[in-house]
Write a protein that holds these residues in place. Sequence first.
Motif, short mmCIF file in Angstrom:
data_model
loop_
_atom_site.label_atom_id
_atom_site.label_comp_id
_atom_site.label_asym_id
_atom_site.label_seq_id
_atom_site.Cartn_x
_atom_site.Cartn_y
_atom_site.Cartn_z
N ASN A 65 7.58 5.94 24.48
CA ASN A 65 9.05 5.80 24.82
C ASN A 65 8.99 6.85 26.34
O ASN A 65 8.39 8.20 26.18
CB ASN A 65 9.70 7.10 24.50
CG ASN A 65 10.93 7.68 24.22
OD1 ASN A 65 11.27 6.95 25.57
ND2 ASN A 65 12.35 7.99 23.45
N LYS B 221 6.91 13.73 17.37
CA LYS B 221 8.05 12.43 16.63
C LYS B 221 6.89 11.02 16.56
O LYS B 221 7.31 10.49 15.21
CB LYS B 221 8.93 11.58 17.89
CG LYS B 221 10.37 11.51 18.69
CD LYS B 221 10.66 10.91 19.56
CE LYS B 221 11.65 10.45 19.27
NZ LYS B 221 13.25 10.28 20.32
N LYS C 259 16.07 11.37 11.60
CA LYS C 259 15.88 12.44 11.87
C LYS C 259 15.68 13.81 12.26
O LYS C 259 14.93 14.84 12.53
CB LYS C 259 18.01 13.15 11.68
CG LYS C 259 18.90 12.40 12.70
CD LYS C 259 20.03 12.64 12.11
CE LYS C 259 20.67 12.64 10.94
NZ LYS C 259 21.40 12.01 10.06
N GLY D 24 21.53 7.13 17.32
CA GLY D 24 20.53 8.24 16.85
C GLY D 24 20.77 9.09 15.15
O GLY D 24 20.10 9.04 14.58
N ALA E 127 9.10 7.50 15.91
CA ALA E 127 9.00 6.83 16.96
C ALA E 127 6.97 6.07 16.60
O ALA E 127 6.63 6.20 16.25
CB ALA E 127 9.29 7.41 18.26
N TYR F 15 20.31 3.21 22.32
CA TYR F 15 19.35 4.29 21.43
C TYR F 15 20.15 5.57 21.19
O TYR F 15 19.84 5.72 19.53
CB TYR F 15 18.30 4.55 22.47
CG TYR F 15 17.44 4.79 21.33
CD1 TYR F 15 16.12 4.93 21.00
CD2 TYR F 15 17.32 6.55 21.99
CE1 TYR F 15 15.22 5.88 20.82
CE2 TYR F 15 16.30 7.24 21.71
CZ TYR F 15 15.37 6.94 20.98
OH TYR F 15 14.78 7.51 20.78
N ASP G 56 12.58 3.17 16.99
CA ASP G 56 13.21 3.82 16.57
C ASP G 56 12.31 3.74 14.81
O ASP G 56 12.23 2.70 15.19
CB ASP G 56 14.81 3.67 16.72
CG ASP G 56 15.41 5.02 16.87
OD1 ASP G 56 14.93 6.28 16.28
OD2 ASP G 56 15.90 4.85 17.44
N PRO H 40 12.54 13.41 14.47
CA PRO H 40 12.82 11.87 14.51
C PRO H 40 11.61 10.84 15.01
O PRO H 40 11.04 11.90 15.47
CB PRO H 40 13.95 11.95 16.40
CG PRO H 40 13.84 13.01 16.85
CD PRO H 40 13.49 14.43 15.30
N VAL I 282 19.79 7.05 12.44
CA VAL I 282 18.07 7.06 11.96
C VAL I 282 17.83 7.43 11.29
O VAL I 282 18.14 8.93 11.34
CB VAL I 282 17.27 6.21 13.63
CG1 VAL I 282 18.49 4.92 13.35
CG2 VAL I 282 17.32 7.45 14.27
#
Length: 352
Positions: free
Chosen positions: A299, A313, A288, A283, A293, A279, A207, A291, A286
């Motif tokens: 993922n 993301k 938003k 949410g 990664a 995770y 994240d 979001p 972290v």
Amino acid sequence: MLMSFPAGLCPTVEVGGYMSGWGYGLLFRKYGLATDNVIDAQLVDAKRRLFDRKSMGEDLFWAIRGGSGGSFGIVVAWKLQLVPVPKTVTLVNRILEQNATKLVRKWQTIAHKLPIEFYSGITFAPIDIDGHQGTKKTIVASFHALFLGTIDEVLLIMQEKFPELGLLREDCTEMSWLQSILYMGLLPNDRSYQNPLLSPSFKAKSDSGGCIGRGVGKTFGGRSTLCHHKFDCIRRNNGWNSIQCNRGGILYKIVYSVGWAVEDNERWEWYVNWSRRLYSYMGPFVSKSPPRAYISYRNGETSYEEARVWGIKYFMDNFDKLASVKTMFDPDNFFRHEQSITTLSSPSNMEL
Ligand SMILES: Cc1cc2nc3c(=O)[nH]c(=O)nc-3n(C[C@H](O)[C@H](O)[C@H](O)COP(=O)(O)OP(=O)(O)OC[C@H]3O[C@@H](n4cnc5c(N)ncnc54)[C@H](O)[C@@H]3O)c2cc1C
């Protein structure tokens, strides 16, 4: 002068995927990511043609340095820029026994302002409190850092920037650059390396905390629901997670990891589900909008229907440019997998 490369921390990672997906390591605050230090590359495309930087052009050269592996072609050679490192570096490790909540929150506000010679992070991990492994455990937060310099320098800087940490000389160890690589990679300081990272089994998710909210400091440092999640897990076996400080617009890269002993492999689903719960619990705290990664911690649990969602993301505003480069150099989508860069005409790789 001692020279090195801004490579990753982990000895089991290969160069192909690492270089194609940004590649962070101990030196990234000072010298950038691995991909920032690539001077040239050789790439074979879907028609078996060989290109170097000049013949592939700057757009494709940009895309293969962080636009994810397995999307544009096969890189058969990287030409790298080495960077100077000091002979002596300092490792710091301090368990946050008192006022952990306050210290974790303070760290979030100063970590990115420390000199760029600092790589720092906070880790939450279970420890035995009764001396018998696996019976009674608690969770401790610890501050860890690698500094490109001496203990005396570390103490001076931390006294000025983070006096609340109360860092002591005994929390610091000076060693050679090479020894620090072995230490951070969990390798023994001799030639007896037998790939310790293959055991135990583990599951990790990532994240980012670019928009990390007030709540998270409290959550991480306090006895909040996060800790209940962790206790829930460590009662059964072994769970830990860590936050690491990043730089620039995204301040924190967060890794949620859970590990289990090989004997417990039959129950892997329980651990994987635990990491999913953690995770999703995190949410709201972290990044938003959207979001985010790290592409190299892919993922695979994101549904294929959400091709553009995961693209943004990972790559934010760069996703559309990557899709344009893909369309130009691999229009038939020859190089593809579930989350490779898609062409503009096929926004999803669903029908693989
Ligand atoms: C234990 C562990 C620790 C890690 N630590 C770090 C770390 O410190 N820093 C960090 O940045 N990342 C880290 N990672 C993430 C790591 O960078 C990625 O998993 C990376 O994809 C690994 O590269 P690989 O070549 O080994 O993987 P692979 O699974 O072989 O490849 C990943 C992708 O890249 C493609 N690919 C591989 N080689 C090439 C090539 N030559 N040309 C084109 N495409 C290619 C593959 O097709 C695949 O799509 C870690 C991962 C693990 C499991």
